[in-house]
Every structure is written in structure tokens, then in C-alpha cells.
Motif scaffolding. Sequence first.
Motif, PDB file in Angstrom:
ATOM      1  N   SER A  30      -1.677   1.398  -2.026  1.00 35.13           N
ATOM      2  CA  SER A  30      -0.761   0.258  -1.917  1.00 35.13           C
ATOM      3  C   SER A  30       0.111   0.211  -3.161  1.00 35.13           C
ATOM      4  O   SER A  30      -0.161   0.901  -4.151  1.00 35.13           O
ATOM      5  CB  SER A  30      -1.530  -1.059  -1.785  1.00 35.13           C
ATOM      6  N   LYS A  31       1.142  -0.606  -3.095  1.00 42.85           N
ATOM      7  CA  LYS A  31       1.973  -0.861  -4.264  1.00 42.85           C
ATOM      8  C   LYS A  31       1.387  -2.032  -5.049  1.00 42.85           C
ATOM      9  O   LYS A  31       0.635  -2.848  -4.520  1.00 42.85           O
ATOM     10  CB  LYS A  31       3.403  -1.191  -3.854  1.00 42.85           C
ATOM     11  N   SER A  73       3.212  -5.423  -3.446  1.00 44.31           N
ATOM     12  CA  SER A  73       3.428  -5.549  -2.006  1.00 44.31           C
ATOM     13  C   SER A  73       2.133  -5.882  -1.276  1.00 44.31           C
ATOM     14  O   SER A  73       1.036  -5.495  -1.692  1.00 44.31           O
ATOM     15  CB  SER A  73       3.996  -4.234  -1.448  1.00 44.31           C
ATOM     16  N   ASN A  74       2.273  -6.585  -0.159  1.00 45.25           N
ATOM     17  CA  ASN A  74       1.143  -6.858   0.730  1.00 45.25           C
ATOM     18  C   ASN A  74       0.968  -5.762   1.786  1.00 45.25           C
ATOM     19  O   ASN A  74       0.060  -5.833   2.620  1.00 45.25           O
ATOM     20  CB  ASN A  74       1.342  -8.197   1.441  1.00 45.25           C
ATOM     21  N   ASP A  75       1.819  -4.764   1.761  1.00 41.27           N
ATOM     22  CA  ASP A  75       1.785  -3.691   2.750  1.00 41.27           C
ATOM     23  C   ASP A  75       0.472  -2.896   2.650  1.00 41.27           C
ATOM     24  O   ASP A  75       0.125  -2.364   1.592  1.00 41.27           O
ATOM     25  CB  ASP A  75       2.981  -2.767   2.507  1.00 41.27           C
ATOM     26  N   GLN A  76      -0.251  -2.811   3.757  1.00 42.60           N
ATOM     27  CA  GLN A  76      -1.533  -2.101   3.782  1.00 42.60           C
ATOM     28  C   GLN A  76      -1.443  -0.774   4.544  1.00 42.60           C
ATOM     29  O   GLN A  76      -2.470  -0.177   4.884  1.00 42.60           O
ATOM     30  CB  GLN A  76      -2.607  -2.984   4.420  1.00 42.60           C
ATOM     31  N   SER A  77      -0.230  -0.300   4.757  1.00 44.82           N
ATOM     32  CA  SER A  77      -0.078   0.912   5.558  1.00 44.82           C
ATOM     33  C   SER A  77      -0.667   2.144   4.871  1.00 44.82           C
ATOM     34  O   SER A  77      -0.955   3.152   5.530  1.00 44.82           O
ATOM     35  CB  SER A  77       1.412   1.151   5.865  1.00 44.82           C
ATOM     36  N   ALA A 113      -1.689  -6.505  -1.995  1.00 49.20           N
ATOM     37  CA  ALA A 113      -2.786  -5.929  -1.211  1.00 49.20           C
ATOM     38  C   ALA A 113      -3.886  -5.320  -2.069  1.00 49.20           C
ATOM     39  O   ALA A 113      -4.826  -4.710  -1.538  1.00 49.20           O
ATOM     40  CB  ALA A 113      -2.217  -4.857  -0.282  1.00 49.20           C
TER      41      ALA A 113
END
Length: 802
Positions: free
Chosen positions: A501-502, A505-509, A561
Motif C-alpha cells: 500500500s501507499k 492512501s486507503n487503496d488495498q489493491s 491502509a
Amino acid sequence: MLVGLSILSLLLAGQTAVASTNLDARNDLHFPLHARATNKDGSLPKYKNPTVSIEDRVNDLLTRMTLEEKVAQLIQGDINGWMDMTDPLDDTLTYNQTGLVEMMSTKSGAIWGGYLAKWDKIVYAITVGQKYLMENTTLGIPAIFQTEGLHGFTDNGTIWPSPIGLAASFNTDLLQQAASTIADEAEGLGYSQAFAPVLDLSRELRWGRVEENFGEDPFLTGEMGHAYVTGLQSGRRRNASSTAVARMAATCKHFAAFGSPQGGLNIAQVSGGGRELRTTYLKPFNRACLDSLSIMTAYSTYDGVPAVANTHLLTDILRNEWGYKWFVTCDAGSIDLLITTHGTCADRECAARAGVENYSGEMGGGTYTYLTLPDQVKAGNISVDYIDETVKSILRTKFALGLFENPYPYADYESTLRTSKTRSLLHQMEQETIVLLENRNNVLPLSKTIGSVAVIGPQADRVSFGDYVFFNASLNGISPLAGFNQLLSNTSVKVNYAEGSKLWSNDQSGFSEAVDAAKNSDVAIVLVGTWSLDQTLLWTPGTNATTGEHVDVSDLGLVGAQLDLVKAVKEVGKPTVVVLVSGKPIAEPWIQENADAVIQQFYPGELGGVALAEVVFGDVNPSGKLPVSFPRDVGTTPVFYNYIKGSRPLDPGVVSDNGSLQFGHQYVLNSPVPLWSFGHGLSYTTFNYTNLAISPSPIISTKQDFAVTVTVTNDGKLDGKEVVQVYATDVVSSVATPNQELVGFKKINLKAGESQTVSIPVNASQLAVWTTKQTWVVEPGQFLIKVGTSDQSFASTTLTMH
């Protein structure tokens, strides 16, 4: 040491000084008006004579100066007045003559030169400036050229760990050597003042500048600050006079109490009384800064009084009581804050008076209110004596630096920049700043015979320096991933990397890739944390950071995240090591409770990635200790260990992992007890403490210094370093005192099976209380003396003072 001066004595002293621009009104001058840098009798002026005492040189020079020349000494100039410093890659060696003359006519006492530029351009700019002042002005007064030095010389010099990390080493000798290398790198280029150290206390953890401090404790901060000042200043510039006392001026900041703003918001008010000021905030300055050639004031107010205009703080205490005689400067633009922010002045004239009447110079960043001073003197609005005394302080600092003999850069400046010796010291410091917080089932150190290791997280392939570094400084750093690859290059251990994750960011991809890396490895190392930016990006609109100057937070947990990433990796079932790379404590109880091991690495220097890998794989036994306590939640702050007795009652509640609620009272669903407290730090070996004693006796007078002795044994199987910490508690006192205070420490190195008897000196004055009668007193009574950490006692005894 300059004796304390009352306002009356300053006024009387000023009667002998030149009080106006119009020097020809005087008929008793010992120098001709057309050549003020000479004497009528042909003798060498005292101020030019390197064998004359500093004070006599200061007084001689002051009498020769016009009012305008004096005021120019009090205002910070900038090399951008004659150089184009907009492009850090531009190496054009030309200057603007008109800009140079204009700058030096009104702003020539100290010059800001801390720009990112090619080294030869910096040398050229400083040489041009000093040559003009020395050869083309009447009196030939050199300038002090200033730069940053918080954790290294920032203009492509060696970057050291942030101060909060340096403090985790608890190694004052090593820090003194580190500071000496910072001076080495800056001095050769022509700099003579560094804006460091920061002695604010990390008691308000929401504040963005926690990373710039040496921690929450006044004693540790004072000792680390003293080591930094000593290392930076010790020695003389080349060809300086024998009376010079330093080669670089350290700048203790921010005087005082700046680091505890209301709400954790930068420059916000600080609330407190005289006792808290004395017993907490001023102690580090008193220890570290009486010999520092410069002090910088704070932006904030204390108890409603702006620090830059606080007569009790700057005049009564600093100048009169402590006898401080060196250069005091305001922070950038802070004189103007009296008008624009604090509302204690209506105009520039008032603000200028408030600053200079407390003997402070004016840094740039504002409207240069001090330019109003000549007219104010002529109008009778301010006595020239305040200006004279303030000018004396900066001249005194210049003579102490030997600048009148040699203000120029050195021809061989490159010989002291980024040397192998400095890199070796840096490597040791990087190792000693790493703190092992948890190590369940001795999962660490890892063996180099394992098949593979997963290196996961947004801090894994990132060089995270703290603030006050320049653009592209991270290019000199080694990331954790690079460090692991380097350490394991000659082994069969495979490194499986996934970012996951970053930071922001909340991005969990990216979780699936991280989980796969963990599944395919024997051990997972997850690196998460906070982040700061360099001095260009930190102030650029649209960029993001979670620590650094003017970057304050309302939550001390991981952003985005990151926590979910740790949980996802842990759920794989492999041993999971969490590394917190940050500029301040991170409040994540789940990590403390569930990770197999936890490591804290406060923002490292250039070799941080190497040192981390060495600790994880056991090439180095961790020896860092926490200089600051870790709260369970931002709502449980403040969490510093040395709270006043009775301030931390305990009846905690808890919210369990399954969501069930167990109610308490302090707090209802949480605990005021830190996750990890000040002084905590584990080792791969174990240490045993015996034979605790007080010498010369456990019963002494209140005026006697004493020593705490204890035998420390490394009873484990590995060599290791241990920080022996001594705490004292005043059992009964006339005012409420801290439940415990650190009064001494010493770092030792013990081989497996080795014992050493350690003696730690303690001054009786360290046990004094600031009484209701506004005086320091060591009160008779009993003191509990313990060795251990702030939350553990390995051995204790009682000291009786009568």
C-alpha cells in the motif's frame, strides 16, 4: 561570564557609547572620523588586535559605529541579495554588485546562506560577501553565515538520523562526535552558525516537530543538547585569534516551551506557570546552552506573553540570572507576529522595540521592523542603550568565532565533506538508534540460513529522512529493501518484496501481492510509519506529509491502509516483524499486542537501511532506548513518564478484539498507561543488576553530590550494549513533584558473561524543587533511587538528605 545586568546598569553603561549617527558631535574620539578603523595616534585599534580580550575588542568597535551600522548588525541578510539561488543545479559564479551593496548597508550582522546549491557556488557567494564587508566597508566587520544543522549539514552533506532518533542512542559521546562532523562539513564552506539543536520537549505528540526534539525528558534533552553544542563548537577556525572559543555557533532553540502548543498546533499558545517553566522547559537550555554562542526564541506565547517579547524569560532569566552574553535571534518573521498574530503591538515600531529591548536580533521572513530603530532613537522613543547591548552580543559572538581574523571558506573544503570517517561514525549511530520494542518467542534475530524473507510495506523501498533536509537528499540514502538486499547478497536467503500500500492512501489493491510475498517466505517484515518531506516539498501547496514543521496531526495512528496491511500479512500465519519508521510515536495497540516482534526506527540517516537489516539478522545487537513514550491512542495523551504525582490514576477499560466492552474509569474504554514507556528497549541478550549502592553514603547533606553505583552483568549468550538508567523520586516535598525523574544514564558495552560496576554521578542540584518562595531548594528528606526504565525497576534503594 558576563555578570547579570539590570536595566538601570545597562542605561548607565550606555552613557559611554556613541548614541547617534552624528559622530562628529563628539570631540573626545580616539579615531579620526574620516578613517574610523584607525587610531589618531597610529596604534592598532583594539578591535583589530587578535591578542586583546574579546570584551575590550567589542567595546572599542562599538564606539566607532554609527547608529545605522549598529542596526544593520541586528538584522539578518540573505545571500539571495547578490546571488541567484533559485536553481539548485545552476553553477553560475556571478553576483549582483548593486544588490550586494544594498544588502550589506542595512542587513549585515548575520546572513542566511542555507540554500541548496553546488558547493563551489556557496563558497563563491560567501567569499564575495565577506570580502566586501572586510575590504569595502569602513569598519570591516565580517558577517556570520548561517545554515541548518538539525541532523546534518543539509547542502549535500552527511544526513544523520533525526534528533528523536539520535536521542534513542542514549550515547552522548557518539552524538558529540557526530556534531563535530557536521561542523567539519559546514565550516570549510564558510558557514559559522548552524540552527541547531532543538531543545523543545516531546510532550505534545500531535505537534509536527516532535522529530526535531531529543524526546520528552528534560535531563536526556539537556545531556544530548550539551553533547551537540560541545561537538559543534569545539575548536577554532583556521588562523583565528587565541581568544576565539569556538569554530561554529550552535543555536539552541526554541526558547522556550515551544514544543507544547495547545492542541498540538504549531505556534499556538503554551499554557503553564513559572514552576513548570523552571522545572521542565528551561532545564535543557540551562544545561546545554550557557556556552552556546546563539539562542533562538520561539514563535509562541507562554502564559499569554509572546516569547520574543518576554522580558521575564529573555532578560530577567536568560541575561540577568544566567548571565548569557551571546547572540540571541528571533525565529523567521516572529517579530512581526506581535502585530499580525499575537496582537500585542499595533505597528512595526512597537514590535521592533519589544524585540530589541529584550536584546534579540531580527531574522528575515517579516517586514524588517528593526529598520525603524534609527528614527525611533532620534525621536526619543527608545534608548540607544538597548541597541548597543544587543549589538555587543552579536559582536561578542563574532570575535569568539575568530571571524575578524579569518571569515573565509577554506580552499580545501572538499577534504572534510562526506569523509569515510564520518560515514563510519554514522554507521554506528544508525545501529544504536534502533529500538527493539517487542520480541515474542525470540523471533529475532533472524538466521541467515532461512530460505526467504518478505520485505513488505510502503516504508520498505523508501528513504524516509526527517524535515530540514534539502531536495534530493534521499538520493544519498539506503532504503530498508536495499539494506536487506545488500546484507543478504552473499547468502542463499531470498528477498520477496511487495509494497502492499501507499503511505497516504486507503487503496488495498496491493494487499494480494503482499500476502503472496508473505506466504512464499519464512518470515514477513512489514515496514509502515509516518513521513516527512524535504524543505522544498514540505512547504509546497498540494504535497502531503504527516510530520515536520507546520504538519500537525489529530490522530497518532497509522494513516490510510497501513494497519490493515499489517493485519492482512499477520493473518497469513508466518512470523511477522513490524518496523515502525516514523518521526514520532505511533499509537497502534493492535501491533503491540499481535506482532511477533516490533522495531522502532525513528527517521534514520543515510545508512538507515543497512543498520536495520543488520539488527534484524543479528549482525548488530539492538541497544536503542525510547526517548519518548508511546500512547495507546491520541486521546490518552499526554503520556510522558515524569508526570506529577497523582496525575495518572489507573482504572482502565478496554475494547477487546471481538468488540466486547469492559468499562473502567481512567479511561472508560482505554488506558493512560503507555504501550511502551520512556527508556524501554530490548536486547538479544539479558542484563542483570546487582549491588546497587550510593556513595559516599546513603545519608548525605543537601549540598552533597553523590554517585549511584551498580554492577551490571551480561548473563546472556551475545555481546550487547546496555543503557544504565537512574531515576529519583522525592518522597515528600513542599510542592508536588514528578513521580520519578531521570537523573543519570550511561551506555556500556558488555561481552557475554562480562560484569561491570558502573558509577553514575548525580548533582545535588538535580534534586532541587522550585519552591513557593520562587527559589531552588534541595529539601531534606528521603529520595527513592532506582535503576531500570521508567516503567521497570531492576533495583532500588533510599537516599536520605539532611
